[in-house]
Write a protein that holds these residues in place. Structure first.
Motif, mmCIF file in Angstrom:
data_model
loop_
_atom_site.group_PDB
_atom_site.id
_atom_site.type_symbol
_atom_site.label_atom_id
_atom_site.label_comp_id
_atom_site.label_asym_id
_atom_site.label_seq_id
_atom_site.Cartn_x
_atom_site.Cartn_y
_atom_site.Cartn_z
ATOM 1 N N UNK A 14 -1.434 -28.597 -11.424
ATOM 2 C CA UNK A 14 -2.596 -27.879 -11.948
ATOM 3 C C UNK A 14 -3.913 -28.326 -11.317
ATOM 4 N N UNK A 15 -3.867 -29.130 -10.302
ATOM 5 C CA UNK A 15 -5.095 -29.584 -9.639
ATOM 6 C C UNK A 15 -5.312 -28.775 -8.363
ATOM 7 N N UNK A 16 -5.884 -27.593 -8.534
ATOM 8 C CA UNK A 16 -6.133 -26.717 -7.401
ATOM 9 C C UNK A 16 -7.273 -25.758 -7.731
ATOM 10 N N UNK A 17 -7.755 -25.121 -6.699
ATOM 11 C CA UNK A 17 -8.704 -24.038 -6.857
ATOM 12 C C UNK A 17 -8.352 -22.930 -5.884
ATOM 13 N N UNK A 18 -8.651 -21.704 -6.265
ATOM 14 C CA UNK A 18 -8.517 -20.570 -5.365
ATOM 15 C C UNK A 18 -9.902 -20.209 -4.850
ATOM 16 N N UNK A 19 -10.040 -20.219 -3.535
ATOM 17 C CA UNK A 19 -11.324 -19.917 -2.906
ATOM 18 C C UNK A 19 -11.340 -18.460 -2.467
ATOM 19 N N UNK A 20 -12.217 -17.694 -3.081
ATOM 20 C CA UNK A 20 -12.409 -16.286 -2.731
ATOM 21 C C UNK A 20 -13.643 -16.185 -1.853
ATOM 22 N N UNK A 21 -13.466 -15.698 -0.647
ATOM 23 C CA UNK A 21 -14.591 -15.570 0.264
ATOM 24 C C UNK A 21 -15.164 -14.162 0.189
ATOM 25 N N UNK A 22 -16.446 -14.013 0.515
ATOM 26 C CA UNK A 22 -17.042 -12.678 0.483
ATOM 27 C C UNK A 22 -16.227 -11.674 1.284
ATOM 28 N N UNK A 23 -16.188 -10.467 0.802
ATOM 29 C CA UNK A 23 -15.387 -9.424 1.423
ATOM 30 C C UNK A 23 -15.840 -9.201 2.861
ATOM 31 N N UNK A 24 -14.956 -8.637 3.691
ATOM 32 C CA UNK A 24 -15.327 -8.416 5.099
ATOM 33 C C UNK A 24 -16.642 -7.681 5.265
ATOM 34 N N UNK A 25 -16.946 -6.771 4.354
ATOM 35 C CA UNK A 25 -18.214 -6.033 4.460
ATOM 36 C C UNK A 25 -19.412 -6.958 4.331
ATOM 37 N N UNK A 71 -7.335 -26.667 -13.791
ATOM 38 C CA UNK A 71 -7.454 -28.070 -14.195
ATOM 39 C C UNK A 71 -6.394 -28.345 -15.254
ATOM 40 N N UNK A 72 -6.063 -29.611 -15.427
ATOM 41 C CA UNK A 72 -5.085 -29.977 -16.451
ATOM 42 C C UNK A 72 -5.707 -29.786 -17.834
ATOM 43 N N UNK A 73 -4.885 -29.204 -18.720
ATOM 44 C CA UNK A 73 -5.395 -28.808 -20.022
ATOM 45 C C UNK A 73 -4.564 -29.432 -21.133
#
Length: 296
Positions: A14-25, A71-73
């Protein structure tokens, strides 16, 4: 929409993050900043970062880089009468949130991004263009994280020697946040979720009393960081009074906190189609566009 990049910040699943980058536009114009998205669920492990995914996707579509943090819950009671193990709670959850935010300091150098994206992200983090956006219990954790510089050196999540977090939050938008841990405990919110998080009540022992004080963002005031508390009086999961009370105390202590009254239920505020959420997105942009840095 491109797929997020999953990056661990520790060895636990559970120790991770998802990184969303700005769309190609958005690649042809400047990225607006980095937003740490912290999901809610009253700190229980039956609720996951899936709650933050629609928000992160929407932010990326509007030119922000979004770091949807898991995160751990704490343990959860399930409908079938069983109970999960709960690998988080005090102090683990707080260690994780701090470590997850600080991971942004070196994420650009991990080889998971293109050189161009890594450079853009690195510049934003180095410039302090990072804000927190947290819903419900995630609002509590985001505002707590913004006050880490106020923690004593031995506290969970406290910065390393030097007194400043590796990644500071220049502001927070709290979405129906549980901004008073003491009030959550006193009211017994969500079947005593605060006690489930902390391992008991603040009245149980001096050790737990100190733990509650360290974990409660209202007890850390002033923090010198702008906080926008967005909340609906119609919310029946987290009382509006918790946001109103935090803002009143923060302003009395000299902090730049503002209360924004919205409409809708507890989840309208994380629905990208709802006006309450669009207000949150606008406030995130205002925090990042502001020339005034936190006084930490």
């Amino acid at each position: 929409m491109s797929q997020p990049v999953r990056v661990p910040y520790g060895p636990h699943p559970d120790q991770w993050g998802d990184l969303y980058l700005p769309s190609p536009a958005a690649h042809d114009r400047a990225w607006r900043g980095v937003v740490v998205v912290i999901h809610g669920g009253y700190w229980r492990d039956r609720y996951t970062a899936d709650l933050g995914a629609p928000v992160a996707e929407d932010l990326a579509a509007h030119g922000f880089a979004a770091w949807n943090l898991e995160y751990r819950r704490a343990k959860s009671d399930l409908p079938d009468g069983t109970r999960t193990a709960g690998d988080g709670g005090w102090p683990t959850t707080f260690h994780d949130v701090a470590a997850g935010i600080d991971r942004l300091d070196d994420i650009a150098g991990l080889g998971a991004l293109t050189d161009d994206d890594a450079a853009r992200l690195g510049r934003l983090v180095a410039a302090g263009q990072v804000v927190g956006l947290g819903h419900s219990a995630g609002g509590h954790l985001a505002v707590w994280a913004a006050g880490r510089h106020r923690l004593p050196p031995d506290a969970p999540g406290a910065p390393a020697k030097g007194g400043r977090p590796r990644v500071r939050l220049r502001g927070v938008v709290s979405q129906a946040g549980v901004l008073s841990l003491a009030a959550a405990d006193e009211l017994g919110l969500s079947n005593h979720a605060a006690r489930n998080l902390m391992g008991g009540s603040s009245a149980d022992s001096p050790e737990l009393a100190r733990a509650f004080a360290l974990a409660d963002p209202q007890r850390a005031l002033p923090i010198g960081v702008p906080v926008h508390a967005v909340h609906s009086p119609d919310d029946d999961a987290v009382p509006f009074a918790l946001s109103a009370g935090y803002v009143a105390e923060a302003r009395a202590a000299g902090d730049p906190a503002l209360l924004h009254e919205t409409t809708g239920d507890h989840f309208a505020i994380i629905d990208p189609a709802h006006e309450a959420y669009r207000l949150c997105r606008r406030l995130v942009g205002e925090l990042l566009d502001s020339q005034q840095l936190p006084s930490i």
